[in-house]
Structures are given as structure tokens and as C-alpha cells.
Design a protein around this motif. Structure first.
Motif, PDB file in Angstrom:
ATOM      1  N   ILE A 201       0.661  -1.251  -0.119  1.00 34.63           N
ATOM      2  CA  ILE A 201      -0.195   0.079   0.148  1.00 34.63           C
ATOM      3  C   ILE A 201       0.854   1.403   0.015  1.00 34.63           C
ATOM      4  N   HIS A 202       1.821   1.348   0.783  1.00 34.96           N
ATOM      5  CA  HIS A 202       3.012   2.240   0.796  1.00 34.96           C
ATOM      6  C   HIS A 202       3.780   2.657  -0.495  1.00 34.96           C
ATOM      7  N   ALA A 203       4.074   1.455  -1.082  1.00 26.74           N
ATOM      8  CA  ALA A 203       4.576   1.656  -2.542  1.00 26.74           C
ATOM      9  C   ALA A 203       3.567   2.467  -3.575  1.00 26.74           C
ATOM     10  N   LEU A 204       2.155   1.781  -3.497  1.00 22.18           N
ATOM     11  CA  LEU A 204       1.242   2.377  -4.283  1.00 22.18           C
ATOM     12  C   LEU A 204       0.925   3.885  -3.964  1.00 22.18           C
ATOM     13  N   ARG A 205       0.957   3.927  -2.602  1.00 21.04           N
ATOM     14  CA  ARG A 205       0.965   5.397  -2.171  1.00 21.04           C
ATOM     15  C   ARG A 205       2.070   6.477  -2.770  1.00 21.04           C
ATOM     16  N   ASP A 206       3.153   5.879  -2.768  1.00 20.19           N
ATOM     17  CA  ASP A 206       4.470   7.000  -2.957  1.00 20.19           C
ATOM     18  C   ASP A 206       4.423   7.085  -4.436  1.00 20.19           C
ATOM     19  N   ALA A 207       4.090   6.049  -5.248  1.00 19.94           N
ATOM     20  CA  ALA A 207       3.951   6.181  -6.776  1.00 19.94           C
ATOM     21  C   ALA A 207       2.783   7.325  -7.055  1.00 19.94           C
ATOM     22  N   LEU A 208       1.794   7.237  -6.435  1.00 20.04           N
ATOM     23  CA  LEU A 208       0.461   8.456  -6.423  1.00 20.04           C
ATOM     24  C   LEU A 208       1.121   9.779  -6.170  1.00 20.04           C
TER      25      LEU A 208
ATOM     26  N   GLN B  45       0.159  -1.955 -11.264  1.00 17.48           N
ATOM     27  CA  GLN B  45       0.525  -2.459  -9.878  1.00 17.48           C
ATOM     28  C   GLN B  45      -0.599  -2.430  -9.032  1.00 17.48           C
ATOM     29  N   LEU B  46      -1.516  -1.620  -9.068  1.00 20.41           N
ATOM     30  CA  LEU B  46      -2.914  -1.761  -8.198  1.00 20.41           C
ATOM     31  C   LEU B  46      -3.664  -2.901  -8.466  1.00 20.41           C
ATOM     32  N   GLY B  47      -3.721  -3.397  -9.750  1.00 17.43           N
ATOM     33  CA  GLY B  47      -4.263  -4.602 -10.030  1.00 17.43           C
ATOM     34  C   GLY B  47      -3.662  -5.941  -9.425  1.00 17.43           C
ATOM     35  N   ALA B  48      -2.319  -5.951  -9.252  1.00 18.29           N
ATOM     36  CA  ALA B  48      -1.784  -7.012  -8.791  1.00 18.29           C
ATOM     37  C   ALA B  48      -1.991  -7.018  -7.219  1.00 18.29           C
ATOM     38  N   VAL B  49      -2.002  -5.735  -6.570  1.00 16.57           N
ATOM     39  CA  VAL B  49      -2.478  -5.733  -5.241  1.00 16.57           C
ATOM     40  C   VAL B  49      -3.977  -6.038  -4.934  1.00 16.57           C
ATOM     41  N   GLN B  50      -4.842  -5.752  -5.878  1.00 18.36           N
ATOM     42  CA  GLN B  50      -6.018  -6.100  -5.668  1.00 18.36           C
ATOM     43  C   GLN B  50      -6.500  -7.697  -5.799  1.00 18.36           C
TER      44      GLN B  50
ATOM     45  N   ARG C  32      -8.041  -9.748  -2.973  1.00 19.18           N
ATOM     46  CA  ARG C  32      -9.116 -10.389  -2.820  1.00 19.18           C
ATOM     47  C   ARG C  32      -8.880 -12.020  -2.338  1.00 19.18           C
ATOM     48  N   GLN C  33      -7.952 -12.449  -2.718  1.00 17.61           N
ATOM     49  CA  GLN C  33      -7.653 -13.972  -2.149  1.00 17.61           C
ATOM     50  C   GLN C  33      -7.435 -13.842  -0.822  1.00 17.61           C
ATOM     51  N   GLY C  34      -6.799 -12.869  -0.163  1.00 24.56           N
ATOM     52  CA  GLY C  34      -6.801 -12.784   1.411  1.00 24.56           C
ATOM     53  C   GLY C  34      -8.129 -12.455   1.941  1.00 24.56           C
ATOM     54  N   ALA C  35      -8.965 -11.635   1.295  1.00 29.14           N
ATOM     55  CA  ALA C  35     -10.381 -11.591   1.981  1.00 29.14           C
ATOM     56  C   ALA C  35     -11.123 -12.984   1.950  1.00 29.14           C
ATOM     57  N   LEU C  36     -10.987 -13.585   0.834  1.00 27.83           N
ATOM     58  CA  LEU C  36     -11.517 -14.794   0.701  1.00 27.83           C
ATOM     59  C   LEU C  36     -10.987 -16.128   1.903  1.00 27.83           C
ATOM     60  N   LEU C  37      -9.519 -15.932   1.978  1.00 27.07           N
ATOM     61  CA  LEU C  37      -9.076 -16.579   3.131  1.00 27.07           C
ATOM     62  C   LEU C  37      -9.539 -16.383   4.383  1.00 27.07           C
TER      63      LEU C  37
ATOM     64  N   GLN D  76      -7.222 -18.639  -6.229  1.00 21.65           N
ATOM     65  CA  GLN D  76      -6.370 -19.205  -7.148  1.00 21.65           C
ATOM     66  C   GLN D  76      -5.014 -19.578  -6.058  1.00 21.65           C
ATOM     67  N   ALA D  77      -4.535 -20.988  -6.375  1.00 24.11           N
ATOM     68  CA  ALA D  77      -3.754 -21.449  -5.449  1.00 24.11           C
ATOM     69  C   ALA D  77      -2.379 -21.060  -5.343  1.00 24.11           C
ATOM     70  N   VAL D  78      -2.261 -19.826  -4.791  1.00 24.76           N
ATOM     71  CA  VAL D  78      -1.093 -19.314  -4.531  1.00 24.76           C
ATOM     72  C   VAL D  78      -0.979 -18.737  -3.132  1.00 24.76           C
ATOM     73  N   PRO D  79      -1.314 -19.401  -2.192  1.00 24.57           N
ATOM     74  CA  PRO D  79      -1.333 -18.824  -0.759  1.00 24.57           C
ATOM     75  C   PRO D  79      -0.347 -18.240  -0.092  1.00 24.57           C
ATOM     76  N   GLU D  80       1.093 -18.575  -0.820  1.00 25.19           N
ATOM     77  CA  GLU D  80       2.301 -18.165   0.007  1.00 25.19           C
ATOM     78  C   GLU D  80       2.336 -16.729  -0.438  1.00 25.19           C
ATOM     79  N   GLY D  81       1.846 -16.190  -1.611  1.00 30.68           N
ATOM     80  CA  GLY D  81       2.101 -14.710  -1.766  1.00 30.68           C
ATOM     81  C   GLY D  81       0.787 -14.075  -1.412  1.00 30.68           C
ATOM     82  N   VAL D  82       0.013 -14.723  -0.576  1.00 28.68           N
ATOM     83  CA  VAL D  82      -1.243 -13.832  -0.062  1.00 28.68           C
ATOM     84  C   VAL D  82      -1.280 -13.170   1.274  1.00 28.68           C
ATOM     85  N   TYR D  83      -1.682 -12.216   1.401  1.00 22.76           N
ATOM     86  CA  TYR D  83      -1.789 -11.411   3.028  1.00 22.76           C
ATOM     87  C   TYR D  83      -3.337 -11.493   3.186  1.00 22.76           C
ATOM     88  N   LEU D  84      -3.568 -11.569   4.463  1.00 21.14           N
ATOM     89  CA  LEU D  84      -4.725 -11.752   4.799  1.00 21.14           C
ATOM     90  C   LEU D  84      -5.515 -10.156   4.757  1.00 21.14           C
ATOM     91  N   ALA D  85      -6.684  -9.967   4.134  1.00 20.43           N
ATOM     92  CA  ALA D  85      -7.116  -8.674   3.924  1.00 20.43           C
ATOM     93  C   ALA D  85      -8.732  -8.770   4.271  1.00 20.43           C
TER      94      ALA D  85
END
Length: 468
Positions: free
Chosen positions: A171-178, A214-219, A223-228, A392-401
Motif C-alpha cells: 500500500i505504501h508503494a502504491l501511495r508513494d507512486a501516487l 501495480q494496483l491490479g496485482a495488489v487487488q 481479494r484472495q486474502g479476503a477470501l481466506l 487461485q492456489a497461490v497462498p504463499e504470496g497472499v496476505y490476509l485482507a
């Protein structure tokens, strides 16, 4: 709650009930006198000391470990005292009462006001102070509660990544670019007489496009984290004796619902949370859908429709052993029409054909055929449910949201899309471009708490447990 952040606070920080160890936690300013009253001596910073915890008369309430974390190097950023005693509820309540009593005695004897307001902490107040004192941001604070409440291993690991700051860093990386893009736009607005076009020279369109990618990747990861964290609610529906209870038992791997050949056996809602690849699925078995003169069964059918309307996915169960009967097929068609009318396409309905092991009727080309008795098709159904959920079965890259994070990111997406339109329109729309970028930044800041209303903070922290 926010108005009382200067009060020293105390609470039992471990779960209620009996255990080997229980913790009483105190947070506030200058706890040295309180430490002396309870422990009978001073404590070395961040060093566990075994000693008796003393009552007002000097007798030992219990023996245990005391740890002093001086500010600002503590969880809350304030002075913190942890008393680790035996985990009986009476012992912990005595220690809690002793802390409050000792604080009052200190005030009475010395006139020092700092401990006079010592009070029992409200839910989540320790974590709230950690946030207010800059020890963690809001996303990390929420991750603490999510880690405690995690119902699967994948959810716990993802919550740990959020707590470590992985989500916040993105989120901070997105904010800095913004912010950098906003700076270019504001410079163009502040110096319109300059011949140099700041936006074209700095490739503002390219920067905005990269920001959207970049935002799309974070989204996607959010979404995966919210599902978890949240999982999905799956309702099993169909006519009586279609095999709904048997399917619930097969998915759960346990005999949760009563199964019998008598129609209308299930008259109330039976639910169980299972996990598939770490994703929690809240599976609900419902009463068979039919007209009935039985008052209890009518209530069960009404509750079934209520569950269906609140579902994220519906498994419409068809009995293959009766599929060739005209009356049964007509009843299925009538139920399907009602499902489509009530759900209006907003909830996916999966056709599931049960009792494959006993069927003589040819399985339809659509839907999933299975046997709850033999297990045939159960794994296919599990994978189909994950697809419906969007996993999508990529849990190692997911953070809980959380849902609010996903919604905030969606608002950022909308503002950036509007910004792209204004940027393409040229200089006449620069003020609108600047405003959309500002609104996008505000939406990002809401996630980490750098911009947010006090009522939002109150809601978030009030859902924590006492002592956290």
C-alpha cells in the motif's frame, strides 16, 4: 474510546478459562511505583524475573514471572508490565484487582495522578494504543485480530504476513507512486506559464498506467486474502431426499446431519465450516423444498429460502434415481425457476446430480454428478467450489485482507480510471485529474489508518478481545 487514551489500563490478556499460564497486562506512563507495590522490587528492562506477586498486606497472591517493557520499546509504545501467573481465573482476577488497588493506594499516598485513572482496558485497547503510538499501522492492527481468529493454516500464515507489514508495504508503494504523480500534476497547475510540459516530459500517462497495473496485482492478492479470512457461504438446496444431508456429511467428513429415507427428515438449518486448500467454506444443509401441510416443515422450508438468499453459492441437488420421473423433473424445474427469480443471477447456482452409484438414468451433460456414499465426484465438486469462489492456489504470496480493504482498493481503481480519462483530455481537465488522484490517495490511506475517521477506528478495535 479515543478520548480516554491517556488513562493507564490493565486487563487479563489470556483467554478466559483455566490454563497453565495466564497473563495480566498493564500499560501506561511511569509504572515503576506500581511494579514496586506488586513485585516488591524494581525490574530489569525486558528481563523475566521470577518472584511473588504481593497483596496489600505483603502476602503472596501467586508466584510467577514479571516483565517490564519501558517506553517506547513495548507493544503499545508506553510502559508495559506483564505478570505471568498460573492460569486459574480466580488467581488472575485477584492480580487484576490488586493492580487497581495498588494504583489507588499510590495516588492516595503520593498524590501522583498518573496511576489514579488506572482502569480495565476496553476490547482491543492495547492494540489501539500500539496503532496510535506508531508501533503498527491500521492494517497490521487488524491482522492481529485476524491471526487470533484464523480458522485455517493458510489464513494464519497470511495474517502473519499482514502483521509483518507485507500488505502495508504494498500500500505504501502504491501511495508513494501516487504522490509522485500528484506532484507532477500540481507542478503543472502551479506553473502554467512554463513552456515545459511537466506531464509529458515525465511520462505521466506511462506512470499512471504502471500504477494501475501495480494496483491490479495488489487487488488480486487482497481479494484472495479476503477470501481466506471470510470464506464463502455455500447452501445445499433441493427436494426432500435428494441427498443434501449426505452431501454435507461427505464434504465435512463427519456424520453431522441425520440421514434417513423418510422425506422431510431435515427440518432446520444444519451448518458446518470446512476448508478446501485453506479456504473456509461455510456449508449449510437445508430442509427439502416442497409444499407441506406440516407447520414445522413449513418453517424449515422458509428458513431454507432465507439461507439461499444470503448465500454466496447454491448447490442445487438433483436425485439421479428419480430424474426420469416426470413429476420429479417438473418439481425440480419449478424450484429452479424460483431460485432464478429470487437470486436474479447474483449468486451462482451449481447443478449437482447425486446418488450416481445407484442411478440408471444417464447423467446430464451439464452439472456435476457424484455419490456421497462412494465419494465419486466429491473432489470435482470441491475444486468447482474454489473456482466459483475465485480462489487461485497461490497462498504463499497472499496476505490476509478484509472486505473494507477490497472496497478501498476498488475506489482507488475507480479514481485512477477517471484520472486516466482526464489526463487524456489535456490541460483543461488538470484540476479534475488532480482531484481524482487526491481521492485515490485518501482511499489508500484509509487502509493503513493514515487517514480515517475516529468512528472507523472505534469499530475496528472494539471487535478485538479484552487484553489485546
Amino acid at each position: 474510546m479515543l478520548a480516554r487514551t491517556n488513562d493507564p489500563i490493565v486487563a487479563i490478556a489470556t483467554a478466559s478459562g483455566r490454563g497453565a499460564v495466564g497473563i495480566v497486562r498493564v500499560s501506561g506512563a511511569r509504572l515503576a511505583s506500581l511494579i514496586a507495590e506488586i513485585c516488591g522490587r524494581s525490574l530489569k528492562p525486558r528481563e523475566a524475573t521470577y518472584l511473588p506477586f504481593r497483596d496489600a498486606g505483603g502476602s503472596a497472591i501467586d508466584h510467577g514471572l514479571a516483565i517490564h517493557f519501558p517506553a517506547p520499546h513495548s507493544y503499545t509504545g508506553e510502559d508495559v508490565l506483564e505478570l505471568q501467573a498460573h492460569g486459574g481465573p480466580v488467581v488472575l482476577q485477584l492480580l487484576l484487582a490488586r493492580c487497581l488497588e495498588a494504583a489507588a493506594d499510590i495516588e492516595a499516598s503520593t498524590g501522583r495522578p498518573r496511576l489514579a485513572g488506572l482502569r480495565v482496558a476496553e476490547p482491543g485497547e492495547f492494540s489501539q494504543r500500539a496503532f496510535l503510538n506508531g508501533k503498527i499501522d491500521l492494517a497490521q492492527a487488524e491482522a492481529i485480530a485476524d491471526l487470533i481468529d484464523a480458522s485455517t493454516e493458510a489464513a494464519a500464515r497470511s495474517a502473519g504476513r499482514s502483521l509483518s507489514g507485507a500488505f502495508s508495504q504494498e500500500i505504501h508503494a502504491l501511495r508513494d507512486a501516487l504522490i509522485h504523480l500528484r506532484m507532477l500534476v500540481e507542478a503543472t497547475l502551479d506553473f502554467p506559464e512554463e513552456e515545459i510540459d511537466f506531464l509529458k516530459k515525465a511520462d505521466a500517462e506511462g506512470q499512471l498506467a504502471a500504477l494501475q497495473v501495480q494496483l491490479g496485482a495488489v487487488q488480486q492478492r487482497a481479494r484472495q486474502g479476503a477470501l481466506l479470512r471470510e470464506g464463502i457461504k455455500v447452501v445445499i438446496a433441493g427436494q426432500p431426499n435428494a441427498g443434501k444431508s449426505s452431501l454435507l456429511n461427505a464434504l465435512a467428513g463427519a456424520e453431522l446431519a441425520i440421514v434417513s429415507p423418510i422425506p422431510g427428515t431435515t427440518r432446520d438449518v444444519v451448518s458446518q465450516t470446512i476448508q478446501i486448500q485453506g479456504v473456509p467454506l461455510h456449508v449449510v444443509d437445508t430442509a427439502g423444498l416442497r409444499d407441506s401441510t406440516d407447520l414445522v416443515e413449513q418453517i424449515g422450508v422458509a428458513r431454507a429460502w432465507g439461507q439461499i438468499e444470503g448465500a454466496d453459492a447454491v448447490l442445487f441437488l438433483h436425485d439421479l434415481t428419480r430424474a426420469g420421473r416426470a413429476d420429479y423433473a417438473k418439481a425440480d424445474a419449478d424450484i429452479l425457476r424460483l431460485l432464478n427469480d429470487k437470486l436474479a443471477g447474483r449468486v451462482p447456482v451449481l447443478d449437482v446430480w447425486s446418488k450416481q452409484d445407484a442411478a440408471t438414468t444417464q447423467v446430464p451433460a451439464t452439472g456435476i454428478s457424484l455419490s456421497s456414499k462412494t465419494g465419486f465426484g466429491i473432489e470435482v465438486l470441491r475444486q468447482r467450489l474454489l473456482e466459483v469462489a475465485g480462489w487461485q492456489a497461490v497462498p504463499e504470496g497472499v496476505y490476509l485482507a478484509r472486505a473494507r480493504h477490497v472496497q478501498a482498493l476498488l475506489r482507488v481503481e475507480e479514481h485512477l480510471a477517471c484520472a486516466a480519462e482526464h489526463l487524456a483530455s489535456g490541460a483543461l481537465a488538470l484540476e479534475l485529474l488532480a482531484e481524482e488522484l487526491r481521492l485515490a490517495q485518501n482511499a489508500l490511506n484509509e487502509i493503513t489508518g493514515e487517514f480515517g475517521a475516529d468512528d472507523l477506528l472505534g469499530v475496528i478495535f472494539s471487535r478485538f478481545c479484552i487484553g489485546k
